[in-house]
Write an enzyme that holds these catalytic residues in place. Structure first.
Site, short mmCIF file in Angstrom:
data_model
loop_
_atom_site.label_atom_id
_atom_site.label_comp_id
_atom_site.label_asym_id
_atom_site.label_seq_id
_atom_site.Cartn_x
_atom_site.Cartn_y
_atom_site.Cartn_z
N LYS A 1 44.65 1.38 -27.59
CA LYS A 1 43.99 0.43 -28.47
C LYS A 1 43.12 1.12 -29.51
O LYS A 1 42.86 0.59 -30.58
CB LYS A 1 43.10 -0.52 -27.65
CG LYS A 1 43.90 -1.52 -26.83
CD LYS A 1 43.04 -2.14 -25.75
CE LYS A 1 43.92 -2.62 -24.60
NZ LYS A 1 43.35 -2.39 -23.30
N ARG A 2 42.67 2.29 -29.19
CA ARG A 2 41.79 2.99 -30.12
C ARG A 2 42.61 3.77 -31.12
O ARG A 2 43.51 4.49 -30.78
CB ARG A 2 40.89 3.96 -29.35
CG ARG A 2 40.50 3.44 -28.01
CD ARG A 2 39.85 4.54 -27.23
NE ARG A 2 38.50 4.74 -27.69
CZ ARG A 2 37.47 4.06 -27.22
NH1 ARG A 2 37.66 3.16 -26.31
NH2 ARG A 2 36.26 4.30 -27.67
#
Length: 462
Positions: free
Chosen positions: A234-235
């Site tokens: 997600k990052r």
RNA sequence: GUCCCUGUCGUCUAGAGGCCUAGGACAUCGGCCUUUCACGCCGACGACACGAGUUCGAAUCUCGUCGGGGACGCCA
């Protein structure tokens, strides 16, 4: 028997943190057991496999300090061997050619999903004994139909699966390239790998591979499936080793330490040198459940390492960063002293460099908050007095500098903060820095005096 | 859908039947230290997913439920 493990990444162009940990676990286990750590590049097929992508693997591993033993094995160079093994299995009736088209397969699979609970190959060609002249075809492994497959995983414990849930997987593709499933076994056998340490997403594959070992009349190696690291994708940018090296400015020891502790532990210990990691790491102590990646803790671990590793190493890591900032420094006592000062407070290598640039670069502007808090109408006189006191110092030492500050403070009946903070703002540009005496020492006598006068002028002209 | 693995503070974990009124670390909050920021130190908050068993006794063993992840490619 000596332990032989391997790290077998496919060159995707960046080193994912999960992969990095797999490499670390393998390496640590090899070093701990006095065994060997082999590097193999899984580059069968795939248009995206470029030499640059392979280089990324080498660079990441080297930076992490994970040296490999012996030559690097490239799967793309071993095609003849795969074909030989495949032919042998066909001859022995343990594998077979299949000329079902992709479309047929697709249709059958769809149909099966309606009626059956699983979507395996239906075995159309299993008993046909197709020859090499059967047109475009693949080679499939003849999986046992009865009973169950069981193995003892060093991390996960006993893992069992029914053969009926296993597929007649493809060993050789229609273009003649081996599949991963097949190549791994052939290569691990050739390399005499004793322990396969990899991600838990390979657990189900393991049954197929063990069946292959048995078909080849060989003992399978021991398997250890490490849990996954969650919370990475997600990052943006953060899943790769390069990101932590460049953008975050971590020490390899910091990344290694954190990544090792994610999923593995040794009592209540948190900080390990590489040597301690080698001594204390055992694959059996790895946990089974997935772990959530936590950048905050990573940074903290890195901070601890920043204080622990030899100062020469900090120097090695910062030299290039200083150069990028336009500063030329050389290894030596002066730099070590500077780095000792900086490492105590920094969170990263990048910060060590960026927060010490004031030594070479006089402030162009003064931080606004610092100015309004520490500069006032009395400040110019104060700074000029201080400049004179410093000008008169004959032995350039921190003690002498401290004495000069004390003298000014005493003369004016000021608390040290009332002298140090304006001075800091004048010399550094902002009211935050290492100890002011050290700072002045590094900036140097003439330059300090110059900056003090310059700040005094600045205040007067406001 | 089928199969496999998994489940202790928000997060990483210690814990292998009594040592657990569950320990440590990160984060958070409060305080101390201090010429600043940071570091460091002290303290607070905070968890055994749930339900049945087994046992004199369970976070630890068994089963079930629920939750999480993964695999079902001519990708690796």
């Amino acid at each position: 028997m000596t332990v032989r493990v391997r790290f077998a990444p496919s060159p995707t162009g960046f080193m994912h943190l999960g992969n990095a940990r797999t490499a670390l676990f393998n390496w640590l286990y090899a070093r701990h057991m006095g065994g060997q750590f082999i590097l193999r590049i899984e580059d069968t097929d795939r248009e995206r496999h470029t030499e640059a992508a392979v280089q990324v693997i080498y660079d990441s591993l080297k930076w992490m300090g994970l040296n490999w033993d012996g030559p690097v094995l490239r799967q793309s160079e071993r095609l003849a061997i795969y074909h030989e093994v495949a032919q042998k299995l066909i001859d022995e009736g343990k594998a077979y050619r299949c000329n079902c088209t992709r479309e047929e397969l697709e249709a059958k699979k769809e149909a099966m999903k309606e009626t059956a609970n699983h979507a395996c190959y239906d075995g159309t060609c299993r008993e046909k004994n197709l020859g090499p002249d059967c047109g475009t075809h693949v080679v499939r492994f003849k999986m046992p139909k009865e009973g169950e497959s069981t193995f003892e995983d060093m991390i996960q414990g006993t893992i069992t699966k029914n053969y009926k849930d296993l597929d007649d997987f493809i060993m050789v593709r229609s273009d003649g390239m081996p599949t991963y499933q097949f190549a791994v076994v052939v290569d691990d056998l050739a390399l005499q790998i004793t322990h396969v340490i990899r991600g838990a997403d390979h657990i189900d594959n393991t049954h197929c591979q063990i069946a292959l070992y048995h078909a080849l009349g060989k003992e399978p190696p021991r398997f250890a499936h490490a849990p996954r690291i969650d919370g990475l994708s997600k990052r943006k940018g953060s899943p790769s080793v390069e990101y932590y090296r460049e953008a975050l400015g971590l020490l390899p020891e910091g990344l290694n330490n954190y990544i090792a502790r994610l999923g593995w532990s040794h009592g209540d210990d948190e900080i390990f040198s590489m040597q301690e990691l080698i001594e204390k790491f055992d694959i059996c102590d790895v946990n089974r459940a997935n772990g959530e990646f936590d950048e905050e803790k990573l940074k903290w671990v890195n901070e601890q390492q920043l204080r622990l590793v030899p100062i020469e190493e900090i120097a090695d890591h910062t030299l290039e960063r200083y150069e990028k900032a336009g500063i030329k420094v050389e290894k030596g006592e002066w730099l070590y002293k500077l780095l000792e000062m900086m490492r105590k407070r920094a969170h990263s290598l990048n910060e060590i460099v960026s927060d010490s640039l004031f030594i070479w670069n006089a402030p162009q502007t003064y931080d606004e908050a610092s100015v309004s808090k520490h500069f006032n109408a009395d400040t110019p006189a104060l700074l000029e007095d201080l400049a004179n006191a410093i000008q008169n110092i004959t032995d350039w030492s921190e003690t002498a500098i401290e004495a000069a500050f004390n003298e000014i403070a005493a003369n004016r009946s000021l608390k040290m903060g009332k002298v140090a903070q304006p001075a800091r703002t004048a010399i550094v540009g902002i009211a935050q820095s290492p100890g002011i005496y050290e700072v002045v020492w590094f900036v140097g006598k003439d330059e300090t005096v110059r900056r003090l006068h310059k700040a005094a002028e600045f205040i007067k002209n406001r």
